[in-house]
Every structure is written in structure tokens, then in C-alpha cells.
Design a protein around this motif. Structure first.
Motif, short mmCIF file in Angstrom:
data_model
loop_
_atom_site.label_atom_id
_atom_site.label_comp_id
_atom_site.label_asym_id
_atom_site.label_seq_id
_atom_site.Cartn_x
_atom_site.Cartn_y
_atom_site.Cartn_z
N SER A 283 11.63 -10.02 -26.55
CA SER A 283 10.76 -10.89 -25.74
C SER A 283 11.03 -10.72 -24.26
N PHE A 284 12.31 -10.71 -23.86
CA PHE A 284 12.63 -10.54 -22.44
C PHE A 284 12.19 -9.17 -21.94
N LEU A 285 12.43 -8.13 -22.76
CA LEU A 285 11.98 -6.80 -22.35
C LEU A 285 10.46 -6.73 -22.27
N ALA A 286 9.77 -7.36 -23.23
CA ALA A 286 8.30 -7.37 -23.19
C ALA A 286 7.79 -8.05 -21.92
N MET A 287 8.45 -9.13 -21.53
CA MET A 287 8.06 -9.81 -20.29
C MET A 287 8.16 -8.86 -19.10
N PHE A 288 9.27 -8.13 -19.01
CA PHE A 288 9.46 -7.23 -17.87
C PHE A 288 8.53 -6.02 -17.94
N PHE A 289 8.27 -5.51 -19.14
CA PHE A 289 7.35 -4.38 -19.24
C PHE A 289 5.93 -4.79 -18.85
N TRP A 290 5.53 -6.01 -19.18
CA TRP A 290 4.21 -6.48 -18.75
C TRP A 290 4.19 -6.75 -17.24
N MET A 291 5.32 -7.18 -16.69
CA MET A 291 5.41 -7.29 -15.23
C MET A 291 5.25 -5.94 -14.58
N LEU A 292 5.82 -4.90 -15.21
CA LEU A 292 5.65 -3.54 -14.70
C LEU A 292 4.20 -3.11 -14.76
N CYS A 293 3.50 -3.46 -15.85
CA CYS A 293 2.08 -3.12 -15.96
C CYS A 293 1.27 -3.77 -14.84
N GLN A 294 1.57 -5.03 -14.55
CA GLN A 294 0.85 -5.72 -13.47
C GLN A 294 1.18 -5.10 -12.12
N SER A 295 2.43 -4.73 -11.94
CA SER A 295 2.84 -4.10 -10.68
C SER A 295 2.15 -2.75 -10.49
N MET A 296 2.08 -1.96 -11.55
CA MET A 296 1.43 -0.65 -11.46
C MET A 296 -0.07 -0.79 -11.21
N MET A 297 -0.68 -1.82 -11.80
CA MET A 297 -2.11 -2.06 -11.54
C MET A 297 -2.34 -2.40 -10.07
N LEU A 298 -1.49 -3.27 -9.51
CA LEU A 298 -1.64 -3.64 -8.10
C LEU A 298 -1.37 -2.45 -7.19
N LEU A 299 -0.37 -1.66 -7.53
CA LEU A 299 -0.04 -0.49 -6.71
C LEU A 299 -1.18 0.53 -6.75
N HIS A 300 -1.80 0.69 -7.91
CA HIS A 300 -2.94 1.60 -8.02
C HIS A 300 -4.11 1.13 -7.16
N GLN A 301 -4.36 -0.16 -7.15
CA GLN A 301 -5.47 -0.68 -6.35
C GLN A 301 -5.24 -0.51 -4.86
N ILE A 302 -3.97 -0.55 -4.43
CA ILE A 302 -3.68 -0.40 -3.00
C ILE A 302 -3.74 1.06 -2.57
N ILE A 303 -3.22 1.95 -3.39
CA ILE A 303 -3.14 3.37 -3.01
C ILE A 303 -4.46 4.09 -3.25
N PHE A 304 -5.07 3.86 -4.42
CA PHE A 304 -6.32 4.55 -4.77
C PHE A 304 -7.48 3.56 -4.65
N LEU A 305 -7.95 3.39 -3.44
CA LEU A 305 -8.97 2.37 -3.17
C LEU A 305 -10.29 2.66 -3.86
N PHE A 306 -10.66 3.91 -3.95
CA PHE A 306 -11.99 4.26 -4.44
C PHE A 306 -11.97 4.79 -5.88
N GLN A 307 -10.87 4.62 -6.54
CA GLN A 307 -10.77 5.07 -7.93
C GLN A 307 -10.41 3.88 -8.82
N GLN A 308 -11.37 3.39 -9.55
CA GLN A 308 -11.19 2.20 -10.35
C GLN A 308 -10.53 2.52 -11.70
N LEU A 309 -9.71 1.59 -12.15
CA LEU A 309 -9.08 1.73 -13.46
C LEU A 309 -10.09 1.47 -14.57
N ARG A 310 -10.00 2.27 -15.62
CA ARG A 310 -10.86 2.03 -16.78
C ARG A 310 -10.24 0.96 -17.66
#
Length: 491
Positions: A283-310
Motif C-alpha cells: 500500500s505504501f509503495l502503491a501510494m508513492f508509485f501513484w505520486m510518481l505517475c502524477q508527477s510525471m503527468m505534470l512534468l509532461h504538461q510543462i515540458i511538452f506543451l503541444f503534445q497531449q497525453l492519450r
């Protein structure tokens, strides 16, 4: 002398432990007899060492007013003794199994945690003794107090017992595997370790209160997400964010519930202990891995402005990483060493000092994720600072600072950055200094109340969630009022 120690070695065989325990005070008498007999050993000008299965004998001549060093397989002794004889012999006996035979309950809340070493001076009487010795710890723990003791044959009305008089634990020269002691007399020494970790005042109570508040907050957060989901999830970005938030909250809720269950005496040492340890680990690892997913989503939106995630690709990747990653990590850790996967005392992962123990199957992934999420937060801050780089008025600068503070406050709980304090608590040996105490209290408060912080920053700080929730509450209130009015008119 060697023949005598050889017979003593046979009596200390593990097959006779039950017989020894059934004999009152016999172990104490046995130890005193051997100490008295070793005074007959005289090494003259030569040293000798004899190792048996349960006992090791070392004899070494010493000179007056000289520092003498003795090394054995489980101990190291350095002593400076003033004696009344030009020639004398130091005799040391290291007992590997005597600690399980001597009475264990002579000091409350402490257990023997090392071999027992007897040091005897032959053909001389010491005038002053200044001795420092090191004994290997059988069980290592950075958060438990050690006590350097000797066996006092006169204690407990002559039945014997451990005493710390004239000895002290040298914490600065000790580590997780070896304890250093300083004593001013010669006899049979050992090291006791406290059964329970050192606890700071109110630290445990703060943790339980915080976890209780977090459980209620996380349940409320999941209820709110269920109520406002259709109203706030209008785009892919909002869908990604709220999906991650729901899974983070759910994982932390399960982990907190398992933690509370493991805290009860019925859970510790029972058959549920392994299940609780595995559940918390996943459970603790799952929490952190989902935090990583949210972080990567935000980082993608900042760096790749014109490329939307599917949507399909991101969700598939997130669920695979968020749950398969922790499950595979836990299975691999347990299969590699099932006997040392968890501790019966805490129903949590084990730590054996250095880089040993199953706890590192949790610490290493969390550490990597915290570093990545910290990098994402820095990128967000740099993004917010861009408008203020150009020449602008003070109002723009104030607005930029305000946005940065808001981003730090909102992202810190959902990125798990407060857990970085946990690495500092592992660095500190014992929480004795003000800085160490502050880190322990801060870590306990921030992480036990993490569910409340997620509720505030994940739900209540978003205007769309507040508006949708308020609209839902008003709708329920209006419907209820109409129902009551209709019922009244019918009457």
C-alpha cells in the motif's frame, strides 16, 4: 587450564540449555567457578589462544603501566592497568552461549545482546583500571538503548544479576553492529539492549492521533471525489489528476488501517503479522508509485506543451506502474529472504544496520521517487518564475511568489516530499540532540497527518471541487426543503 575450559565448553552445549534453566542459580555459580579457576592460568612470556565451540580462552602477559590490547573473534579489549607486580597475566574467556543460560530478567525491559566476556588478572592486584572494550551486537538497532553491564554475583541475595555500576556505554564509538563500553573494574561483562525503541515524549500519541485523523480525512476525500466526479472531470488533465488522487488516497487509507491493526497487541506476533506487513508494504509503495505517475503527468504538461497525453495510454501505464510495481517489489523481497522479511515486534520490515534488511526494499524506491518528485517541483517553480524574470512591477513579483508558495503547499503532500524527513531520522543514531528531536517530531506530525493534508490540498484548494460540492449540497438541501413543503401542504 585448556583441559578445564574444554570441559566447561561441553557443559555449555545448546542441547543442555533446558537442563541449565531448570537449575536455580547454577549458571551463576558455574561462571564464578570458571573465573576463579582462570586465576591459575599463567602465560609467562608467551600468549596463547584456544577456541572451542562455546568458549574461547586468551591469555596474555602484560607490563605494568602499559596499554594492553586483546583481540578475539567477537570482542576487542584495550586496557590501561596499574598493577603492584612487574609481571602479570590477563586471562579472557569469551562465552558464546552463556547469555542464554544466565537469568534474563534481572533488568526490566532489557535483553542480553552480545556474548559474555570474562576478564581476569592473574598474579597481581589492580590498583587502577581503565578499560575500553567492544562487543559485537547479536541484534542491531539504531533506535534502541544499550547498557554496558557486568554480572554481579552478590546481587539478588547472592543469586546474581546484571549491574551497570562502574560501566558506561560509549555511544560515539558504537555503531549498529558493535557496542563500545568503558569500565573501571575487571569481571564478566556483556551488553544489554532495550526491548523497545527509545521513544520521545508524546511522539507515539501524536502518531496515533494523526493516523486516526488521516483515516477519517481520506474517507471523506474519497466520498467527495465520488460526489463531484462527473462535475469536475471534464478534460483529460483533470481526469488524470483526480484518478491519481483517488488511488493515492485509497492506498494510504489501506496502509493506515493496517498500521493501526498492527499496533494492537493481538496483531504483533500473530499469524496476521505477515499479512499486515505485506499489505502495508504494497500500500505504501502503491501510494508513492501513484505520486510518481502524477508527477510525471505534470512534468509532461510543462515540458511538452503541444503534445497531449492519450487517456488510454496514460491510465494503462499508471495502473501497471502503480500496482504491479509494488506487488513485484514485495514478492521479490519476500522470496529472497522470507525468514527476515518482517519483524514480529512491529509487523513491519526489518533493519539490520548498514544496507542490510528488507526495509531497503521500501526505502530505495521511495527515495528515488521523492528525488524525481522534488525535481518536478523545482521545474514547476522555475516555470512560475519566468514571468517575473522580465522587468515588471512589484505586484507581478508578489503574485509570482504567491503562486510559488501555493504550488509548494499543494504539491508537497501529494508528491510525498515530507517523507524525505524519514531519511534524516535514519541518519540520526539516537534522538538526543535538539535537531534530532525536531526532525523526529516534524516527521511524525507531517506524515501521520498526511491524509488530512491530502484532503485539504487535493480537494478543498481546487475551486471546481468546492463549487461542485457546494452545488451538490445546495441541491440536496433544496430537494429536501421541497419534499418537506409538499408533505406539509398535503397535511
Amino acid at each position: 587450564m585448556q583441559e578445564y575450559v574444554g570441559r566447561a565448553n561441553s557443559l555449555l552445549d545448546s542441547s543442555l540449555t533446558k537442563t541449565w534453566n531448570e537449575s536455580t542459580n547454577k549458571a551463576s555459580t558455574f561462571l564464578q567457578s570458571i573465573e576463579n579457576f582462570t586465576k591459575l592460568a599463567y602465560a609467562k612470556n608467551d600468549s596463547f589462544l584456544k577456541t572451542f565451540k562455546n568458549v574461547q580462552l586468551v591469555c596474555k602477559p602484560i607490563l605494568a603501566d602499559a596499554i594492553t590490547e586483546i583481540q578475539s573473534s567477537h570482542a576487542a579489549v584495550q586496557m590501561n592497568i596499574k598493577i603492584n607486580s612487574p609481571n602479570a597475566t590477563i586471562s579472557t574467556l569469551t562465552f558464546f552461549s552463556l547469555n542464554s543460560i544466565l537469568p534474563q530478567n534481572t533488568m526490566e525491559n532489557y535483553d542480553v545482546n552480545s556474548v559474555i566476556q570474562s576478564i581476569t588478572l592473574v598474579d597481581a592486584e589492580p590498583q587502577t583500571v581503565e578499560m575500553q572494550f567492544q562487543l559485537d551486537n547479536e541484534t542491531s538497532s539504531k533506535y534502541k538503548m544499550m547498557i554496558c553491564v557486568y554480572w554481579d554475583f552478590k546481587a539478588n541475595d547472592g543469586s546474581g544479576g546484571w549491574s551497570s555500576e562502574g560501566c558506561r556505554w560509549d555511544r560515539h564509538n558504537s555503531n549498529s553492529t558493535t557496542s563500545s563500553c568503558v569500565c573501571d573494574h575487571l569481571t564478566s561483562f556483556s551488553v544489554l539492549m532495550s526491548k523497545y525503541p527509545i521513544s520521545l515524549p508524546w511522539l507515539e500519541e501524536i502518531g496515533y492521533v494523526g493516523v486516526g485523523v488521516s483515516i477519517c480525512s481520506l474517507m471523506l476525500c474519497l466520498i467527495i471525489e465520488f460526489l463531484v466526479w462527473n462535475s469536475v472531470v471534464k478534460s483529460n488533465i483533470s481526469h488524470f489528476r483526480h484518478t491519481a488522487l483517488v488511488n493515492i488516497s485509497l492506498s494510504l487509507l489501506i496502509a493506515d488501517c493496517c498500521f493501526v491493526s498492527a499496533s494492537f497487541q493481538g496483531g504483533r506476533g500473530s499469524k496476521l503479522c505477515l499479512a499486515l506487513a505485506i499489505s502495508m508494504h504494497i500500500s505504501f509503495l502503491a501510494m508513492f508509485f501513484w505520486m510518481l505517475c502524477q508527477s510525471m503527468m505534470l512534468l509532461h504538461q510543462i515540458i511538452f506543451l503541444f503534445q497531449q497525453l492519450r487517456k488510454r495510454i496514460y491510465l494503462s501505464f499508471s495502473f501497471a506502474l502503480g500496482y504491479l510495481g509494488p506487488i513485484c517489489t514485495v514478492i521479490g523481497t519476500y522470496m529472497s529472504n522470507p525468514d527476515k522479511y518482517y519483524s514480529q515486534d512491529s509487523c513491519w520490515l526489518t533493519y539490520e544496520g548498514g544496507m542490510n534488511g528488507s526495509i531497503f526494499a521500501f526505502v530505495l524506491p521511495v527515495g528515488i521517487i521523492v528525488i524525481i518528485n522534488t525535481f518536478t517541483l523545482i521545474v514547476v517553480i522555475l516555470k512560475l518564475l519566468r514571468p517575473s524574470v522580465s522587468e515588471g512591477d512589484k505586484a507581478d513579483d508578489k503574485e509570482a511568489v504567491k503562486n510559488i508558495m501555493k504550488a509548494v503547499i499543494i504539491l508537497t503532500p501529494v508528491f510525498g516530499l515530507t517523507w524525505a524527513l524519514g531519511f534524516l531520522t535514519m541518519i540520526f543514531d539516537l534522538p538526543e540532540t535538539f535537531g534530532a528531536k525536531a526532525v523526529h517530531y516534524l516527521f511524525s506530525v507531517l506524515n501521520s497527518f498526511q491524509g488530512l493534508l491530502i484532503l485539504i490540498t487535493g480537494c478543498f484548494t481546487e475551486k471546481k471541487v468546492r463549487d461542485a460540492l457546494l452545488k451538490r449540497v445546495n441541491s440536496v438541501y433544496t430537494t429536501q426543503s421541497k419534499s418537506e413543503t409538499t408533505s406539509y401542504l398535503k397535511k
